[in-house]
Design an enzyme around this catalytic site. Structure first.
Site, short mmCIF file in Angstrom:
data_model
loop_
_atom_site.label_atom_id
_atom_site.label_comp_id
_atom_site.label_asym_id
_atom_site.label_seq_id
_atom_site.Cartn_x
_atom_site.Cartn_y
_atom_site.Cartn_z
N SER A 132 -9.45 0.00 7.98
CA SER A 132 -9.23 0.29 6.43
C SER A 132 -8.48 -1.14 5.83
O SER A 132 -8.28 -1.05 4.74
CB SER A 132 -8.03 1.45 6.43
N LYS A 144 0.81 -1.14 -0.04
CA LYS A 144 -0.11 0.04 -0.09
C LYS A 144 0.95 1.31 -0.05
O LYS A 144 1.67 1.25 0.87
CB LYS A 144 -0.86 0.09 1.00
N SER A 204 -9.27 2.26 3.49
CA SER A 204 -8.54 3.00 2.95
C SER A 204 -7.37 2.07 1.93
O SER A 204 -6.82 2.55 1.27
CB SER A 204 -7.62 3.89 3.66
#
Length: 472
Positions: free
Chosen positions: A187, A87, A163
């Site tokens: 997330s 990520k 997220s």
């Protein structure tokens, strides 16, 4: 989108554990697996926008080095040769970490790995690229001014969640079987539920984290995979120590794979469809979670429908979260602030209105919540809830159309409370809606009971078919 049939599986659809077994048997090489992942990215990513950076040359160099080690019979590390995504919140040597923001200069020296990245590199995972995030990972969907909208692999008109939406979409579509994400309020779990994969928010401190998050001890790192076994394998790797995190726990003394298949017989498990918050839950979601509870009964657990006796801590979570957001942009100029996601800019302004007393009151609420959940788990080994009370909604929006509330926390009441309490919580797929969208089951345990949470998730997973979105 239609589900893939098992006969249609290709190398890109193999799990990390299947890849490692194939490498060991000489049936497949890391070069072939990495090439397959890169082809899948080229074919599938234009529809979903899961990756913000793909480095095929570096990935192939790593894969060729891994192939040589396997050919010598000398693999180095638990994940040697497994394609993996990072990520774009985690510092990664050689790659810019832009965090979905136009305020970060990509033209600087990138010389450090975050702890999770460092552990994956030490175990010789193959890094194929970085996945998308909303700006500074601030919300439960994935879109940003820098990287655009990330879409759901089951229906690209819908959100992938966030997220860690890019990571979830990448795993779901076979664009690398392993990913790491972050979770400050849900997330990794939210996009796992929306995309039909597995994701774990381990006990706080189980996975070392650096640099320290402006969101403080709400922020976790977490593995995102296709199966619970892969999640346990990744947690073994990610739990190794890193001196840069002063709040990290001692490394575990046993593998999370040990006892993973021991089942749930005799465990006392609670199920709550709304945590007592009177949260509206989509009927398809409620049916799926109720059906999952029956599966646990069939597996020998004692299951009771009971709420944990807590109140919704959303306003206190907002104090902690919005103040953290304000901290994360305090160094920006007025001109740079105008480049921010408008929603992020708004919560940063709100975060600046809180006093130290407000922050301490929110912290006190957090401590009382943790005490209450600690007492609850004296009776119940685990708690089952929906991961998210609704299916994935329209991409590009923070909240579902027509929502009276403007913020993402209005539809994620089952995730952020357990960031406040620092408990382990995993999302596993538990079926699909009548429209074919994935539904996530959340399994929550007391602090430090990560192995028990994984064991329960594995027991449930073994009773369910693994459904995958259509791929090009």
């Amino acid at each position: 989108m239609a589900n893939t049939h098992p006969a249609e599986r290709t190398v890109a659809d193999l799990t990390a554990t299947e890849l490692l077994a194939a490498y060991a048997a000489g049936e497949l090489s890391p070069v072939e697996a990495t090439e397959a992942a890169l082809r899948r990215i080229a074919d599938a990513d234009p529809a979903v926008n899961a990756y913000c950076l793909v480095d095929a040359d570096r990935a192939m160099d790593q894969a060729r080095a891994s192939e040589k080690r396997w050919h010598r019979g000398e693999p180095a590390g638990r994940l040697d040769g497994v394609p993996t995504s990072i990520k774009d919140i985690f510092l990664t040597e050689h790659w810019p970490t832009l965090r979905g923001s136009r305020t970060i200069d990509p033209h600087q020296q990138w010389t450090a790995d975050a702890p999770a990245v460092a552990r994956l590199r030490e175990h010789n995972a193959v890094f194929v690229g970085k996945t998308t995030t909303p700006e500074l990972a601030w919300k439960g969907v994935t879109d940003s001014p820098l990287q655009g909208v990330t879409r759901n692999p089951w229906d690209p008109t819908r959100t992938a969640g966030g997220s860690s939406g890019g990571a979830a979409a990448a795993v779901a579509l076979g664009m690398a079987p392993l990913a790491i994400g972050t979770d400050g309020g849900g997330s990794v779990r939210i996009p796992a539920a929306f995309c039909g994969i597995v994701a774990l928010k381990a006990t706080y401190g189980r996975i070392p984290h650096y640099p320290a998050s402006p969101y403080g001890t709400l922020a976790h790192a977490g593995p995102m995979t296709g199966t619970v076994t892969e999640t346990a394998l990744m947690l073994d790797v990610l739990s190794e120590p890193d001196s840069r995190d002063w709040s990290a726990l001692e490394p575990p003394t046993t593998s999370f794979l040990d006892g993973l298949d021991a089942g749930v017989r005799g465990l006392r498990i609670a199920i709550s469809l709304d945590l007592g918050f009177d949260t509206p839950v989509d009927p398809d979601v409620a049916r799926a979670i109720t059906a999952a509870a029956r599966v646990f009964e069939e597996l020998g657990a004692v299951v009771e429908q009971v709420d944990p006796g807590i109140t919704d801590p959303v306003e206190d979570f907002h104090v902690l979260w919005f103040a953290g957001a304000a901290k994360s942009v305090e160094h920006l100029t007025a001109e740079q602030r105008e480049l921010l996601d408008p929603g992020l800019h708004e919560i940063c302004r709100q975060g600046l209105t809180y006093s130290a007393q407000d922050y301490l009151e929110a912290t006190n609420t957090r401590m009382l919540l943790g005490q209450r959940m600690g007492a609850f788990h004296q009776t119940y080994d685990l708690l089952l809830t929906p991961t998210v009370p609704i299916p994935a909604f329209e991409a590009g929006l923070e909240v579902p159309p027509g929502s009276p509330q403007p913020r993402w926390t209005s539809w994620t009441p089952f995730t952020y409370p357990f960031n406040m309490t620092q408990q382990p919580a995993i999302s596993v797929p538990c079926g699909n809606t009548t429209d074919g969208l994935p539904i996530g089951l959340q399994i929550v345990g007391p602090r430090h009971a990560d192995a028990k949470v994984l064991r329960a998730a594995r027991a449930y997973e073994q009773t369910q078919p693994r459904l995958r979105p259509h791929t090009p």
